[in-house]
Each structure stands twice: as structure tokens, then as C-alpha cells.
Design a protein around this motif. Structure first.
Motif, PDB file in Angstrom:
ATOM      1  N   GLY A  85     -39.786  19.947  16.684  1.00 23.84           N
ATOM      2  CA  GLY A  85     -38.712  18.566  16.699  1.00 23.84           C
ATOM      3  C   GLY A  85     -37.576  19.221  16.765  1.00 23.84           C
ATOM      4  O   GLY A  85     -37.211  20.238  16.202  1.00 23.84           O
ATOM      5  N   CYS A  86     -36.511  18.351  17.014  1.00 23.92           N
ATOM      6  CA  CYS A  86     -35.067  18.858  17.074  1.00 23.92           C
ATOM      7  C   CYS A  86     -34.525  18.659  15.760  1.00 23.92           C
ATOM      8  O   CYS A  86     -33.565  19.503  15.593  1.00 23.92           O
ATOM      9  N   GLY A  87     -35.102  17.903  14.969  1.00 23.25           N
ATOM     10  CA  GLY A  87     -34.539  17.956  13.407  1.00 23.25           C
ATOM     11  C   GLY A  87     -33.251  17.121  13.209  1.00 23.25           C
ATOM     12  O   GLY A  87     -32.769  16.896  12.215  1.00 23.25           O
ATOM     13  N   LYS A  88     -32.976  16.310  14.363  1.00 27.88           N
ATOM     14  CA  LYS A  88     -31.618  15.621  14.522  1.00 27.88           C
ATOM     15  C   LYS A  88     -31.869  14.181  14.973  1.00 27.88           C
ATOM     16  O   LYS A  88     -31.024  13.489  14.597  1.00 27.88           O
ATOM     17  N   CYS A  89     -32.839  13.883  15.783  1.00 25.44           N
ATOM     18  CA  CYS A  89     -33.025  12.310  16.228  1.00 25.44           C
ATOM     19  C   CYS A  89     -33.359  11.665  15.073  1.00 25.44           C
ATOM     20  O   CYS A  89     -33.794  11.995  13.989  1.00 25.44           O
TER      21      CYS A  89
ATOM     22  N   CYS B  83     -37.055  12.612  14.125  1.00 26.89           N
ATOM     23  CA  CYS B  83     -37.221  13.841  13.400  1.00 26.89           C
ATOM     24  C   CYS B  83     -36.621  13.152  11.818  1.00 26.89           C
ATOM     25  O   CYS B  83     -37.230  13.698  10.609  1.00 26.89           O
TER      26      CYS B  83
ATOM     27  N   CYS C 131     -40.541  13.219  18.114  1.00 25.19           N
ATOM     28  CA  CYS C 131     -39.051  13.750  18.474  1.00 25.19           C
ATOM     29  C   CYS C 131     -38.759  13.226  19.859  1.00 25.19           C
ATOM     30  O   CYS C 131     -39.606  13.501  20.780  1.00 25.19           O
ATOM     31  N   TRP C 132     -37.307  12.830  19.986  1.00 23.91           N
ATOM     32  CA  TRP C 132     -37.215  12.340  21.288  1.00 23.91           C
ATOM     33  C   TRP C 132     -36.983  13.677  22.160  1.00 23.91           C
ATOM     34  O   TRP C 132     -36.724  13.419  23.595  1.00 23.91           O
TER      35      TRP C 132
HETATM   36 ZN   LIG Z   1     -35.934  14.979  17.146  1.00 28.85          ZN
END
Ligand SMILES: [Zn+2]
Length: 342
Positions: free
Chosen positions: A92-96, A99, A107-108
Motif C-alpha cells: 500500500g502507498c501508506g498515504k491514501c 491506507c 490502496c488507491w
Molecule cells: Zn494507499
């Protein structure tokens, strides 16, 4: 570093064991020196390709791996060189929003290690620090790597999404695949009664050894939903784990009123006809999921480390023999996870 990679989609012969530059970890990333990689069906699909898949060539397959921290990138805290780790391949990006909400598998900008990002069939791999989990002292890398993707996936499906409860009845369609053997164990650990449909006596014996209560051999019982119906006192089961796909019509017939059908894949084919009358008349819920969350990963790996859940291990091959390992996976002859020693 040594790696197994390919420059184009195709058969086993596109896989090359060769030298490839060791990658360098960027901000937030860790370089892992791999000891073991484990194979998944996904590795075969990525090699043969599907419409729309875009890879940066050469591509290195492999989602599962365990080893030790070799170097950390800028800004990474809490990890030291030499610490033994298992990799969570769900990137996952950890920011969206997904997440940040704890649903990193939604995750997007979701990626799976070894699918669109270079993976674990190599001496080294780069992963975000958040995707590492520590191995307890003495716990073997091979078992950790073999457990990771399949137990993570099965836990998310049965527990997080499927909300499985003690005393419920669960039917697992398939006796020997990685996610199915994980699902049988998780359902038993949860206190469920487990029915398993398998294709051979060998595979059903494996399911039985994992605690399955009722075994149904589909080579003997073509219409296995009838058997489930009878065995369950003409009620059907609360939960059906169907990762085959084309078996959905039979799974609907096997479910109790108000039952849940859980699916994380379609090993037997993705497209089939659905008789909608079963869905509304039986009040069925169809619950799909893919991989799992960071929280699922630590939960299920802790149960693996404690010996409450156990990956089934098939053969181990040297990294250079990855084509032979994939050939075995393709044949379907394996019982449990095939691994590569690196
Ligand atoms: Zn994400």
C-alpha cells in the motif's frame, strides 16, 4: 546479485538465472538479503501475462520471501542490519484514505510484490520498511516465507471480511492449495466445524491431518453440494470458502439460509453463470477480498510463530532451479508450498 528474471511473457523457458544489479533502498525502504522465496500461483500468471499487465523489464517474480535486513534507506528508523524478517508482499502507498483507514489492501495505488514490482526470486529485494515483520529467534525463514501470502489472504477473508465465529460451519472447496490449507486451519482455530471437498484421497488426507471434520471426495461425489446438504442435517453451511470460481453454483447450493460465500480468487476459471434465485431466496452474501491489511499480517504471523497455524511445505529448490519449481507448481502435483533456497 543473482536473480531469476524474464524479459518477455511466455513458458518456463523465458526464466533466466543470471546477474542483475543489486538495488539500493530509497527513502522509507529497506534492502533485504533473502534466504528463502516461496512460490504462488500468481508467479505463473505473471510469467504468462494477461491483457493489460505492464511490467518493467527485466521482471523478477516472487511475492513471498524471508531473510535479513541488509541496508536501510534514508529516514528508516527501528531496523538494524542483520535483523531477520519476513515480507508482507501487499504494498500500500501508506498515504491514501484507504491506507490511513487501515485498509491498505484497498490502496488507491496498490501493488503486489513480484506482480508489478520486482520480487523475491533474487538474492536481494527492496521493500517499504512498513512491509517487514520480525522473525522470532530460531523461527525458520522457510516456514515464514511459505506462510506469509496464503495465511494473510485466508485470515483477511475468513476473519476480517467473513467474520467467522466459533460454532459455525465452514465448507472449503479444495483440499490442498496454499490458501485452502490455511483456511482449514484458521477455521478450526476459530472453533468452526469444517467440511472439505477435495479431488483425491491424498489431498483429503492432508485436509484431515489439519483438522477437517468432514471429507468429501469429488472424484466419487460429483454433486458434492448434495453431500454437504445431507451431512449438515439438510441445513447447508454458514460459510463457503470458494477460491475456484466455476464451482459457485455448487457453493450456493451448499450454503445455509443467510450464508456467506467468501472468495479471494478463481483457480478454476473466472467466468460462470449465476442463478440469482439462490442469492435472494437463501439470503446469501458474496464477500470478495484480496490479500490483507498490515494488522491482519501481524496477527496471523504471530499465530504462525506460536505454532498455532502451520504452513504445509512441499519441495525446496535452489534459486537457479526456479523453472523446475514453477513446473511442479504448474503440474498441480504439489502438496503445500514450494520454496526456493537462496
Ligand atoms: Zn494507499
Amino acid at each position: 546479485m543473482k536473480a531469476v528474471l524474464f524479459y518477455k511473457h511466455g513458458g518456463l523457458d523465458v526464466l533466466q538465472y543470471t546477474d542483475f544489479p543489486t538495488p539500493e533502498p530509497g527513502p522509507g525502504q529497506v534492502l533485504v538479503r533473502l534466504k528463502v522465496a516461496a512460490l504462488n500461483g500468481l508467479d505463473l500468471w505473471v510469467r504468462t501475462g494477461w491483457p493489460g499487465i505492464k511490467l518493467e523489464y527485466p521482471h523478477i517474480p516472487g511475492a513471498d520471501g524471508a531473510g535479513e535486513v541488509a541496508a536501510v534507506g534514508p529516514g528508516v528508523e527501528g531496523w538494524q542490519e542483520g535483523e531477520r524478517v519476513v515480507i508482507n508482499s501487499n504494498l500500500g502507498c501508506g498515504k491514501c484514505e484507504a491506507c490511513l483507514g487501515g485498509w491498505d489492501n484497498r490502496c488507491w495505488d496498490w501493488h503486489l510484490l513480484g506482480e508489478t514490482v520486482r520480487g523475491t526470486y533474487a538474492e536481494f529485494v527492496i521493500v517499504p520498511a512498513r512491509n517487514l515483520y520480525r522473525l522470532p529467534e530460531g523461527f525458520p525463514e522457510r516456514a515464514a516465507a511459505a506462510a506469509a501470502l496464503v495465511f494473510h489472504t485466508a485470515w483477511h477473508s475468513l476473519i476480517t471480511r467473513g467474520n467467522l465465529r466459533p460454532g459455525e460451519t465452514v465448507l472449503v472447496v479444495g483440499a490442498s492449495g496454499g490458501v485452502n490449507t490455511a483456511s482449514i486451519q484458521i477455521a478450526k482455530l476459530c472453533g468452526a466445524t469444517v467440511y472439505v471437498v477435495g479431488s483425491s484421497a491424498d489431498k483429503l488426507a492432508l485436509a484431515e491431518s489439519l483438522g477437517a471434520d468432514y471429507l468429501i471426495d469429488r472424484s466419487q461425489e460429483e454433486n458434492w453440494s448434495k453431500v454437504v446438504y445431507k451431512l449438515s442435517g439438510r441445513q447447508g453451511v454458514d460459510v463457503v470458502v470458494d477460491n475456484v470460481g466455476i464451482t459457485f453454483p455448487m457453493s450456493f447450493r451448499s450454503a445455509k439460509k443467510g450464508g456467506r460465500i467468501l472468495t479471494v480468487g478463481n483457480t478454476g476459471g473466472a467466468k460462470f453463470e449465476i442463478d440469482n434465485r439462490f442469492i435472494f431466496a437463501r439470503h446469501l452474501s458474496i464477500i470478495g477480498s484480496s490479500m490483507g491489511t498490515l494488522h491482519d499480517f501481524s496477527t496471523v504471523m504471530d499465530l504462525i510463530f506460536a505454532g498455532r497455524l502451520k504452513p504445509i511445505l512441499d519441495r525446496d529448490y535452489p534459486l537457479a532451479e526456479a523453472p523446475a519449481a514453477q513446473e511442479r507448481l504448474e503440474s498441480g502435483a504439489q502438496m503445500g508450498k514450494i520454496t526456493l533456497e537462496i
